[in-house]
Design an enzyme around this catalytic site. Sequence first.
Site, PDB file in Angstrom:
ATOM      1  N   ASP A  31      33.183  53.750  42.656  1.00 52.35           N
ATOM      2  CA  ASP A  31      34.198  52.710  42.883  1.00 52.35           C
ATOM      3  C   ASP A  31      34.846  53.020  44.221  1.00 52.35           C
ATOM      4  OD1 ASP A  31      35.719  50.720  40.563  1.00 52.35           O
ATOM      5  OD2 ASP A  31      36.647  50.924  42.534  1.00 52.35           O
ATOM      6  N   GLY A  68      30.625  46.211  40.622  1.00 54.32           N
ATOM      7  CA  GLY A  68      31.622  46.193  41.698  1.00 54.32           C
ATOM      8  C   GLY A  68      31.782  44.816  42.304  1.00 54.32           C
ATOM      9  N   ASN A 108      30.099  33.723  33.552  1.00 50.99           N
ATOM     10  CA  ASN A 108      30.151  32.369  32.970  1.00 50.99           C
ATOM     11  C   ASN A 108      30.596  31.361  34.032  1.00 50.99           C
ATOM     12  OD1 ASN A 108      33.287  31.607  32.247  1.00 50.99           O
ATOM     13  ND2 ASN A 108      33.008  33.811  32.136  1.00 50.99           N
ATOM     14  N   TYR A 132      34.498  32.160  43.535  1.00 54.47           N
ATOM     15  CA  TYR A 132      34.027  33.331  42.790  1.00 54.47           C
ATOM     16  C   TYR A 132      32.710  33.007  42.063  1.00 54.47           C
ATOM     17  CZ  TYR A 132      33.827  36.451  38.751  1.00 54.47           C
ATOM     18  OH  TYR A 132      33.408  37.320  37.786  1.00 54.47           O
ATOM     19  N   ARG A 170      39.554  29.562  24.748  1.00 50.16           N
ATOM     20  CA  ARG A 170      38.314  29.543  25.535  1.00 50.16           C
ATOM     21  C   ARG A 170      37.507  30.812  25.311  1.00 50.16           C
ATOM     22  NH1 ARG A 170      36.118  30.698  30.678  1.00 50.16           N
ATOM     23  NH2 ARG A 170      37.894  31.942  31.327  1.00 50.16           N
TER      24      ARG A 170
HETATM   25  C1  15L Z   1      35.006  36.548  34.806  1.00 54.01           C
HETATM   26  O1  15L Z   1      33.965  36.356  35.384  1.00 54.01           O
HETATM   27  C2  15L Z   1      35.968  37.563  35.272  1.00 54.01           C
HETATM   28  O2  15L Z   1      35.350  38.637  35.925  1.00 54.01           O
HETATM   29  C3  15L Z   1      36.873  38.074  34.189  1.00 54.01           C
HETATM   30  O3  15L Z   1      37.939  38.767  34.782  1.00 54.01           O
HETATM   31  C4  15L Z   1      37.375  36.938  33.324  1.00 54.01           C
HETATM   32  O4  15L Z   1      38.248  36.142  34.066  1.00 54.01           O
HETATM   33  C5  15L Z   1      36.222  36.141  32.783  1.00 54.01           C
HETATM   34  O5  15L Z   1      35.364  35.723  33.805  1.00 54.01           O
HETATM   35  C6  15L Z   1      36.663  34.930  31.949  1.00 54.01           C
HETATM   36  O6  15L Z   1      36.161  33.831  32.186  1.00 54.01           O
HETATM   37  O7  15L Z   1      37.465  35.142  31.061  1.00 54.01           O
END
Ligand code: 15L
Length: 278
Positions: A31, A68, A108, A132, A170
């Site tokens: 990390d 990471g 997701n 993201y 969710r």
């Molecule tokens: C993600 O991809 C994130 O990395 C995580 O922190 C959460 O926000 C998650 O999705 C989510 O959708 O709950």
Amino acid sequence: MKTVLITGAAGDIGTHLSRELAGRYKLRLSDKRPLKPPKGQTFVRADVSKMADAQRITRGVDAIVHLGGYSVEGPWPAILTANIVGCYNVFEAARRNGVKRIVFPTSNHAVGYYRRDQTIDHRVYIKPDSRYGVSKVFGEALGSLYADKYGMECFMMRVGNVNPRPIDKRRLSIWLSPRDLAQLVSIGIDRPGIKFEVVYGISRNARAWYDNSNAFRLGYRPQDDSEVYASEVLAREKPSGDAIAETHQGGTFCTAEAVANPAAPARRTKARRRRRAT
Ligand code: 15L
């Protein structure tokens, strides 16, 4: 015993994973933040947005779990450095060092603009809900390229939400318990014959909106179902007033410019700090 590198090991998923996989592999944690490794594991500090660091930490490992990166929606420069440059460096460093197997937790949010009333499988076209999400699609694309062009073995897990318990409505659909996470990652590390696979990283949730048959085909047998927590989660759920977030799989990632990480370690309140000090 295989030597496995986990990048981003100080994060929330990394912490669950290194605990769950202890004793199953020789774990090399990495990390850019400092980390005291659990007994029997090693730690190397590195910033994978620098190629030299990526090459140094991937040398001599059998597999890489590349956690990471910047883990929620946020400013583009941060996502660019961590999730585009950093991700490229890890794949390319793995290739240069002859590491064939990469487990990449995509998200997701690579498909977050699908509606919640749709059931989607691993073959649907991407529908990222955020910058993201786009960066995770980039990682999936890199995996595909490195598998086809360089014969690497890439296991792409579109992870939902890793937590000891589902935290809201969710997440009842996308929850991934730490032990199911570990099982799926182990399939990604150990299953022979993987070339390029996309699976969903969720537990056996009754409310899932994914058809996860590709994971099941590869041997995944999740043990947990978020339904056990449904009544307590739903009782505290409040309407957000955001119709797009509430009807799409990615939730607030579909509308917000920045998202607070729900898995971030709890901040100490002044009262808690005072209590600890006395
Ligand atoms: C993600 O991809 C994130 O990395 C995580 O922190 C959460 O926000 C998650 O999705 C989510 O959708 O709950």
